[in-house]
Design a protein around this motif. Structure first.
Motif, PDB file in Angstrom:
ATOM      1  N   GLU A  15       0.813  -1.214   0.000  1.00 31.00           N
ATOM      2  CA  GLU A  15       0.000   0.000   0.000  1.00 31.00           C
ATOM      3  C   GLU A  15       0.850   1.270   0.000  1.00 31.00           C
ATOM      4  OE1 GLU A  15      -3.560   1.686   2.787  1.00 31.00           O
ATOM      5  OE2 GLU A  15      -3.428  -0.482   2.525  1.00 31.00           O
ATOM      6  N   ALA A  16       1.916   1.289   0.777  1.00 34.98           N
ATOM      7  CA  ALA A  16       2.766   2.479   0.870  1.00 34.98           C
ATOM      8  C   ALA A  16       3.504   2.738  -0.448  1.00 34.98           C
ATOM      9  CB  ALA A  16       3.761   2.337   2.024  1.00 34.98           C
ATOM     10  N   PHE A  17       4.015   1.684  -1.073  1.00 33.33           N
ATOM     11  CA  PHE A  17       4.712   1.836  -2.352  1.00 33.33           C
ATOM     12  C   PHE A  17       3.730   2.307  -3.428  1.00 33.33           C
ATOM     13  CE2 PHE A  17       6.358   0.235  -6.418  1.00 33.33           C
ATOM     14  CZ  PHE A  17       7.610   0.820  -6.421  1.00 33.33           C
ATOM     15  N   ALA A  18       2.550   1.726  -3.446  1.00 35.93           N
ATOM     16  CA  ALA A  18       1.523   2.132  -4.407  1.00 35.93           C
ATOM     17  C   ALA A  18       1.143   3.591  -4.204  1.00 35.93           C
ATOM     18  CB  ALA A  18       0.296   1.234  -4.278  1.00 35.93           C
ATOM     19  N   ALA A  19       1.086   4.042  -2.955  1.00 39.68           N
ATOM     20  CA  ALA A  19       0.758   5.439  -2.670  1.00 39.68           C
ATOM     21  C   ALA A  19       1.833   6.367  -3.233  1.00 39.68           C
ATOM     22  CB  ALA A  19       0.600   5.650  -1.168  1.00 39.68           C
ATOM     23  N   ALA A  20       3.086   5.973  -3.136  1.00 40.75           N
ATOM     24  CA  ALA A  20       4.178   6.788  -3.676  1.00 40.75           C
ATOM     25  C   ALA A  20       4.080   6.868  -5.200  1.00 40.75           C
ATOM     26  CB  ALA A  20       5.528   6.227  -3.242  1.00 40.75           C
ATOM     27  N   LEU A  32       9.631  16.777  -7.506  1.00 39.70           N
ATOM     28  CA  LEU A  32       9.525  15.542  -6.732  1.00 39.70           C
ATOM     29  C   LEU A  32      10.913  15.112  -6.271  1.00 39.70           C
ATOM     30  CD1 LEU A  32       7.020  13.644  -9.035  1.00 39.70           C
ATOM     31  CD2 LEU A  32       6.502  14.784  -6.884  1.00 39.70           C
ATOM     32  N   ARG A  33      11.044  14.836  -4.991  1.00 39.05           N
ATOM     33  CA  ARG A  33      12.316  14.395  -4.440  1.00 39.05           C
ATOM     34  C   ARG A  33      12.220  12.906  -4.101  1.00 39.05           C
ATOM     35  NH1 ARG A  33      16.079  17.699  -2.922  1.00 39.05           N
ATOM     36  NH2 ARG A  33      16.645  16.458  -1.101  1.00 39.05           N
ATOM     37  N   VAL A  34      13.207  12.168  -4.552  1.00 33.21           N
ATOM     38  CA  VAL A  34      13.224  10.720  -4.316  1.00 33.21           C
ATOM     39  C   VAL A  34      13.209  10.426  -2.818  1.00 33.21           C
ATOM     40  CG1 VAL A  34      14.502   8.582  -4.675  1.00 33.21           C
ATOM     41  CG2 VAL A  34      14.350  10.251  -6.507  1.00 33.21           C
ATOM     42  N   GLU A  35      13.888  11.259  -2.033  1.00 32.74           N
ATOM     43  CA  GLU A  35      13.908  11.060  -0.578  1.00 32.74           C
ATOM     44  C   GLU A  35      12.503  11.103  -0.004  1.00 32.74           C
ATOM     45  OE1 GLU A  35      15.734  13.317  -2.246  1.00 32.74           O
ATOM     46  OE2 GLU A  35      17.799  12.654  -1.932  1.00 32.74           O
ATOM     47  N   ALA A  36      11.691  12.061  -0.460  1.00 29.50           N
ATOM     48  CA  ALA A  36      10.315  12.191   0.036  1.00 29.50           C
ATOM     49  C   ALA A  36       9.457  11.023  -0.434  1.00 29.50           C
ATOM     50  CB  ALA A  36       9.719  13.513  -0.427  1.00 29.50           C
ATOM     51  N   LEU A  37       9.660  10.598  -1.675  1.00 27.70           N
ATOM     52  CA  LEU A  37       8.895   9.455  -2.200  1.00 27.70           C
ATOM     53  C   LEU A  37       9.246   8.178  -1.452  1.00 27.70           C
ATOM     54  CD1 LEU A  37       9.266  10.322  -5.970  1.00 27.70           C
ATOM     55  CD2 LEU A  37       7.175  10.516  -4.608  1.00 27.70           C
ATOM     56  N   ALA A  38      10.537   7.992  -1.167  1.00 25.66           N
ATOM     57  CA  ALA A  38      10.967   6.806  -0.415  1.00 25.66           C
ATOM     58  C   ALA A  38      10.354   6.816   0.978  1.00 25.66           C
ATOM     59  CB  ALA A  38      12.492   6.767  -0.338  1.00 25.66           C
ATOM     60  N   LYS A  39      10.347   7.978   1.602  1.00 28.67           N
ATOM     61  CA  LYS A  39       9.756   8.083   2.950  1.00 28.67           C
ATOM     62  C   LYS A  39       8.269   7.751   2.896  1.00 28.67           C
ATOM     63  CE  LYS A  39       9.565  11.164   6.914  1.00 28.67           C
ATOM     64  NZ  LYS A  39       9.983  12.447   7.469  1.00 28.67           N
ATOM     65  N   MET A  40       7.583   8.230   1.860  1.00 24.29           N
ATOM     66  CA  MET A  40       6.164   7.942   1.680  1.00 24.29           C
ATOM     67  C   MET A  40       5.941   6.435   1.525  1.00 24.29           C
ATOM     68  SD  MET A  40       3.710   9.505  -1.295  1.00 24.29           S
ATOM     69  CE  MET A  40       4.309  11.146  -0.905  1.00 24.29           C
ATOM     70  N   PHE A  48      13.928   1.962  -2.196  1.00 23.28           N
ATOM     71  CA  PHE A  48      12.924   2.499  -3.116  1.00 23.28           C
ATOM     72  C   PHE A  48      13.408   2.375  -4.556  1.00 23.28           C
ATOM     73  CE2 PHE A  48      10.806   6.075  -5.331  1.00 23.28           C
ATOM     74  CZ  PHE A  48       9.484   5.713  -5.112  1.00 23.28           C
ATOM     75  N   GLU A  49      14.666   2.723  -4.790  1.00 22.02           N
ATOM     76  CA  GLU A  49      15.233   2.619  -6.140  1.00 22.02           C
ATOM     77  C   GLU A  49      15.224   1.167  -6.635  1.00 22.02           C
ATOM     78  OE1 GLU A  49      15.935   4.762  -8.373  1.00 22.02           O
ATOM     79  OE2 GLU A  49      15.918   6.592  -7.206  1.00 22.02           O
ATOM     80  N   ARG A  50      15.633   0.247  -5.764  1.00 23.49           N
ATOM     81  CA  ARG A  50      15.632  -1.171  -6.163  1.00 23.49           C
ATOM     82  C   ARG A  50      14.226  -1.649  -6.494  1.00 23.49           C
ATOM     83  NH1 ARG A  50      19.506  -1.628  -2.089  1.00 23.49           N
ATOM     84  NH2 ARG A  50      17.975  -2.374  -0.592  1.00 23.49           N
ATOM     85  N   ARG A  51      13.260  -1.234  -5.672  1.00 20.68           N
ATOM     86  CA  ARG A  51      11.880  -1.660  -5.902  1.00 20.68           C
ATOM     87  C   ARG A  51      11.342  -1.077  -7.200  1.00 20.68           C
ATOM     88  NH1 ARG A  51       7.689  -2.474  -1.439  1.00 20.68           N
ATOM     89  NH2 ARG A  51       9.549  -3.248  -0.413  1.00 20.68           N
ATOM     90  N   SER A  59      14.577   3.417 -13.298  1.00 23.35           N
ATOM     91  CA  SER A  59      14.811   4.103 -12.028  1.00 23.35           C
ATOM     92  C   SER A  59      13.636   5.033 -11.709  1.00 23.35           C
ATOM     93  CB  SER A  59      16.100   4.927 -12.106  1.00 23.35           C
ATOM     94  OG  SER A  59      15.920   6.033 -12.976  1.00 23.35           O
ATOM     95  N   SER A  60      13.611   5.525 -10.488  1.00 20.22           N
ATOM     96  CA  SER A  60      12.531   6.441 -10.110  1.00 20.22           C
ATOM     97  C   SER A  60      12.606   7.724 -10.937  1.00 20.22           C
ATOM     98  CB  SER A  60      12.573   6.743  -8.613  1.00 20.22           C
ATOM     99  OG  SER A  60      13.805   7.319  -8.258  1.00 20.22           O
ATOM    100  N   ALA A  61      13.810   8.234 -11.188  1.00 18.83           N
ATOM    101  CA  ALA A  61      13.952   9.449 -12.001  1.00 18.83           C
ATOM    102  C   ALA A  61      13.431   9.212 -13.420  1.00 18.83           C
ATOM    103  CB  ALA A  61      15.406   9.900 -12.028  1.00 18.83           C
ATOM    104  N   GLN A  62      13.733   8.045 -13.972  1.00 16.05           N
ATOM    105  CA  GLN A  62      13.244   7.713 -15.308  1.00 16.05           C
ATOM    106  C   GLN A  62      11.718   7.569 -15.312  1.00 16.05           C
ATOM    107  OE1 GLN A  62      15.773   4.266 -15.698  1.00 16.05           O
ATOM    108  NE2 GLN A  62      16.949   5.227 -17.352  1.00 16.05           N
ATOM    109  N   PHE A  63      11.169   7.004 -14.233  1.00 10.10           N
ATOM    110  CA  PHE A  63       9.718   6.850 -14.124  1.00 10.10           C
ATOM    111  C   PHE A  63       9.039   8.213 -14.072  1.00 10.10           C
ATOM    112  CE2 PHE A  63       5.743   6.335 -11.797  1.00 10.10           C
ATOM    113  CZ  PHE A  63       5.133   5.312 -12.511  1.00 10.10           C
TER     114      PHE A  63
END
Length: 75
Positions: A15-20, A32-40, A48-51, A59-63
């Motif tokens: 649920e938390a990953f889907a919310a991010a 958007l900051r990856v740190e904030a998304l990972a915390k979310m 978060f990057e591996r997931r 990667s999250s930046a590419q997404f």
């Protein structure tokens, strides 16, 4: 193929990953900051990057960039 596993069944999408991910898709036009998304997502930045790479194969930046480009193409 039998060896492909649905990511949600593999426990990669909770649920938390889907919310991010939903947050990225709803707020792609903001900074958007990856740190904030990972915390979310309740993960560390490396987790978060591996997931992201395991689920989306980018990667999250590419997404984020892909989400922004897709939105621009829709406009």
């Amino acid at each position: 193929s039998k060896d492909l596993v649905d990511p949600s069944r593999a426990g990669l999408i909770d649920e938390a990953f889907a919310a991010a991910v939903d947050f990225i898709q709803a707020h792609y036009d903001e900074s958007l900051r990856v740190e904030a998304l990972a915390k979310m997502a309740k993960l560390s930045v490396p987790q978060f990057e591996r997931r992201m790479k395991r689920v989306f194969h980018i990667s999250s930046a590419q997404f984020i960039t892909k989400t922004r480009i897709d939105a621009a193409l829709q406009a």
